[in-house]
Write a protein that holds these residues in place. Structure first.
Motif, PDB file in Angstrom:
ATOM      1  N   ILE A  56      49.114 -50.476  36.899  1.00 49.71           N
ATOM      2  CA  ILE A  56      49.025 -49.442  35.865  1.00 49.71           C
ATOM      3  C   ILE A  56      50.254 -48.529  35.902  1.00 49.71           C
ATOM      4  CG2 ILE A  56      47.690 -47.486  34.996  1.00 49.71           C
ATOM      5  CD1 ILE A  56      46.412 -50.304  34.643  1.00 49.71           C
ATOM      6  N   ASP A  57      50.705 -48.155  37.096  1.00 51.13           N
ATOM      7  CA  ASP A  57      51.881 -47.291  37.208  1.00 51.13           C
ATOM      8  C   ASP A  57      53.110 -47.956  36.588  1.00 51.13           C
ATOM      9  OD1 ASP A  57      50.475 -45.285  38.423  1.00 51.13           O
ATOM     10  OD2 ASP A  57      51.120 -45.767  40.460  1.00 51.13           O
ATOM     11  N   GLU A  58      53.202 -49.272  36.724  1.00 48.67           N
ATOM     12  CA  GLU A  58      54.339 -49.992  36.143  1.00 48.67           C
ATOM     13  C   GLU A  58      54.260 -49.978  34.617  1.00 48.67           C
ATOM     14  OE1 GLU A  58      56.701 -54.241  36.724  1.00 48.67           O
ATOM     15  OE2 GLU A  58      54.602 -54.061  37.356  1.00 48.67           O
ATOM     16  N   LEU A  59      53.057 -50.159  34.078  1.00 53.42           N
ATOM     17  CA  LEU A  59      52.885 -50.094  32.630  1.00 53.42           C
ATOM     18  C   LEU A  59      53.291 -48.720  32.106  1.00 53.42           C
ATOM     19  CD1 LEU A  59      49.404 -51.823  32.080  1.00 53.42           C
ATOM     20  CD2 LEU A  59      51.678 -52.829  31.783  1.00 53.42           C
ATOM     21  N   VAL A  60      52.863 -47.669  32.798  1.00 49.97           N
ATOM     22  CA  VAL A  60      53.194 -46.308  32.379  1.00 49.97           C
ATOM     23  C   VAL A  60      54.700 -46.096  32.424  1.00 49.97           C
ATOM     24  CG1 VAL A  60      52.970 -43.858  32.945  1.00 49.97           C
ATOM     25  CG2 VAL A  60      50.964 -45.361  33.084  1.00 49.97           C
ATOM     26  N   ALA A  61      55.338 -46.523  33.504  1.00 53.51           N
ATOM     27  CA  ALA A  61      56.782 -46.323  33.662  1.00 53.51           C
ATOM     28  C   ALA A  61      57.562 -47.033  32.564  1.00 53.51           C
ATOM     29  CB  ALA A  61      57.228 -46.823  35.041  1.00 53.51           C
ATOM     30  N   VAL A  62      57.157 -48.255  32.248  1.00 56.21           N
ATOM     31  CA  VAL A  62      57.850 -49.016  31.201  1.00 56.21           C
ATOM     32  C   VAL A  62      57.658 -48.354  29.837  1.00 56.21           C
ATOM     33  CG1 VAL A  62      57.890 -51.202  29.937  1.00 56.21           C
ATOM     34  CG2 VAL A  62      57.797 -51.213  32.436  1.00 56.21           C
ATOM     35  N   ALA A  63      56.430 -47.933  29.541  1.00 55.43           N
ATOM     36  CA  ALA A  63      56.155 -47.301  28.243  1.00 55.43           C
ATOM     37  C   ALA A  63      56.928 -45.986  28.095  1.00 55.43           C
ATOM     38  CB  ALA A  63      54.659 -47.056  28.089  1.00 55.43           C
ATOM     39  N   VAL A  64      56.987 -45.201  29.151  1.00 60.34           N
ATOM     40  CA  VAL A  64      57.742 -43.941  29.115  1.00 60.34           C
ATOM     41  C   VAL A  64      59.221 -44.230  28.911  1.00 60.34           C
ATOM     42  CG1 VAL A  64      58.498 -41.961  30.492  1.00 60.34           C
ATOM     43  CG2 VAL A  64      56.075 -42.618  30.467  1.00 60.34           C
ATOM     44  N   HIS A  65      59.727 -45.239  29.597  1.00 59.63           N
ATOM     45  CA  HIS A  65      61.135 -45.630  29.453  1.00 59.63           C
ATOM     46  C   HIS A  65      61.444 -46.017  28.008  1.00 59.63           C
ATOM     47  CE1 HIS A  65      64.999 -47.484  30.440  1.00 59.63           C
ATOM     48  NE2 HIS A  65      64.611 -48.549  29.744  1.00 59.63           N
ATOM     49  N   ILE A  66      60.569 -46.818  27.404  1.00 62.44           N
ATOM     50  CA  ILE A  66      60.775 -47.247  26.016  1.00 62.44           C
ATOM     51  C   ILE A  66      60.797 -46.035  25.084  1.00 62.44           C
ATOM     52  CG2 ILE A  66      59.685 -48.470  24.083  1.00 62.44           C
ATOM     53  CD1 ILE A  66      58.696 -50.524  26.167  1.00 62.44           C
ATOM     54  N   PHE A  67      59.861 -45.115  25.279  1.00 62.94           N
ATOM     55  CA  PHE A  67      59.802 -43.930  24.422  1.00 62.94           C
ATOM     56  C   PHE A  67      61.073 -43.098  24.571  1.00 62.94           C
ATOM     57  CE2 PHE A  67      58.744 -39.847  22.787  1.00 62.94           C
ATOM     58  CZ  PHE A  67      57.735 -40.041  21.858  1.00 62.94           C
ATOM     59  N   ASN A  68      61.500 -42.856  25.798  1.00 63.41           N
ATOM     60  CA  ASN A  68      62.690 -42.036  26.020  1.00 63.41           C
ATOM     61  C   ASN A  68      63.938 -42.688  25.447  1.00 63.41           C
ATOM     62  OD1 ASN A  68      61.599 -39.757  27.303  1.00 63.41           O
ATOM     63  ND2 ASN A  68      61.500 -40.820  29.274  1.00 63.41           N
ATOM     64  N   ARG A  69      64.059 -43.989  25.627  1.00 62.63           N
ATOM     65  CA  ARG A  69      65.233 -44.680  25.098  1.00 62.63           C
ATOM     66  C   ARG A  69      65.251 -44.657  23.576  1.00 62.63           C
ATOM     67  NH1 ARG A  69      68.340 -48.109  28.216  1.00 62.63           N
ATOM     68  NH2 ARG A  69      69.570 -48.189  26.277  1.00 62.63           N
ATOM     69  N   SER A  70      64.063 -44.652  22.966  1.00 63.04           N
ATOM     70  CA  SER A  70      63.999 -44.651  21.511  1.00 63.04           C
ATOM     71  C   SER A  70      64.509 -43.347  20.913  1.00 63.04           C
ATOM     72  CB  SER A  70      62.556 -44.901  21.042  1.00 63.04           C
ATOM     73  OG  SER A  70      61.728 -43.786  21.311  1.00 63.04           O
ATOM     74  N   LEU A  71      64.532 -42.289  21.719  1.00 60.59           N
ATOM     75  CA  LEU A  71      65.006 -40.988  21.241  1.00 60.59           C
ATOM     76  C   LEU A  71      66.475 -40.728  21.536  1.00 60.59           C
ATOM     77  CD1 LEU A  71      61.985 -38.697  22.225  1.00 60.59           C
ATOM     78  CD2 LEU A  71      62.520 -39.644  19.973  1.00 60.59           C
ATOM     79  N   GLU A  72      67.096 -41.658  22.245  1.00 70.80           N
ATOM     80  CA  GLU A  72      68.493 -41.472  22.588  1.00 70.80           C
ATOM     81  C   GLU A  72      69.407 -41.864  21.423  1.00 70.80           C
ATOM     82  OE1 GLU A  72      69.268 -43.694  26.088  1.00 70.80           O
ATOM     83  OE2 GLU A  72      68.066 -42.394  27.386  1.00 70.80           O
TER      84      GLU A  72
END
Length: 207
Positions: A189-205
């Motif tokens: 679950i922690d890996e899923l959260v980390a990947v999803a957060v990464h995707i969201f942050n990168r989408s705002l860059e």
């Protein structure tokens, strides 16, 4: 919540309205398991009635068909998920990163807490064909607005349309949860959260 339903209540002393409500809950409980596995298309009305311990005639007093029952079940799962994520966002640190992490973690943890909920919301919603098209669209729109609202207080420059970014993040979350459900090597679950957060942050860059 779905997990706490009880199908063993007696009809003794119930009014007609209470009996109808009780039968609906029995059917919702049965569908919560059967629509998750073996799945919506493989579950007959007869099997639902047998699991809920009601007659076929009583089924049609509660729902117009299997499709209406699936829609009611999906909408309840969505409502519970939205309430959970909304609460997490309210309690999150008042930063964009804090809200992103809190909202994503709350959704993933709540959805994966019960495999039946995860399957109905992310697998059966697709396998059911056109049955849940409108219900799914309403759910996606509600989650997209939640994401937009959560980030509106932080005018971080976004290279693209924020609503489209929100929709993209939702799509990514759905695929991550399908992977969690169907993969033999199930991600943490922690890996899923980390990947999803990464995707969201990168989408705002900026590009």
């Amino acid at each position: 919540m779905l997990d706490g339903w009880n199908v063993n209540r007696s009809y003794r002393g119930m009014s007609a309205e209470q009996r109808l409500a009780d039968r609906r809950e029995r059917l919702m409980t049965a569908a919560y398991t059967l629509y998750a596995k073996p799945g919506f298309t493989a579950t007959t009305i007869e099997r639902l009635c047998s699991e809920a311990r009601i007659s076929n005639r009583a089924f049609y007093e509660c729902f117009g068909g299997r499709e209406e029952l699936l829609q009611a079940l999906h909408e309840r799962c969505v409502e519970e998920s939205l309430a959970t994520v909304s609460k997490a966002l309210q309690d999150a640190p008042n930063t964009l990163d804090g809200r992103i992490r809190a909202g994503i973690r709350a959704y993933i943890e709540f959805t994966t807490a019960d495999w039946r909920r995860a399957r109905i919301m992310h697998v059966e919603v697709r396998r059911s064909g056109d049955v849940l098209t409108l219900s799914r669209q309403r759910a996606v729109d509600a989650f997209a607005r939640l994401i937009e609202d959560a980030s509106s207080d932080f005018p971080r420059p976004a290279p693209l349309n924020r609503r489209l970014i929100a929709l993209g993040v939702i799509g990514a979350l759905q695929e991550l949860l399908i992977e969690w459900l169907l993969s033999e090597d199930q991600p943490e679950i922690d890996e899923l959260v980390a990947v999803a957060v990464h995707i969201f942050n990168r989408s705002l860059e900026p590009g």
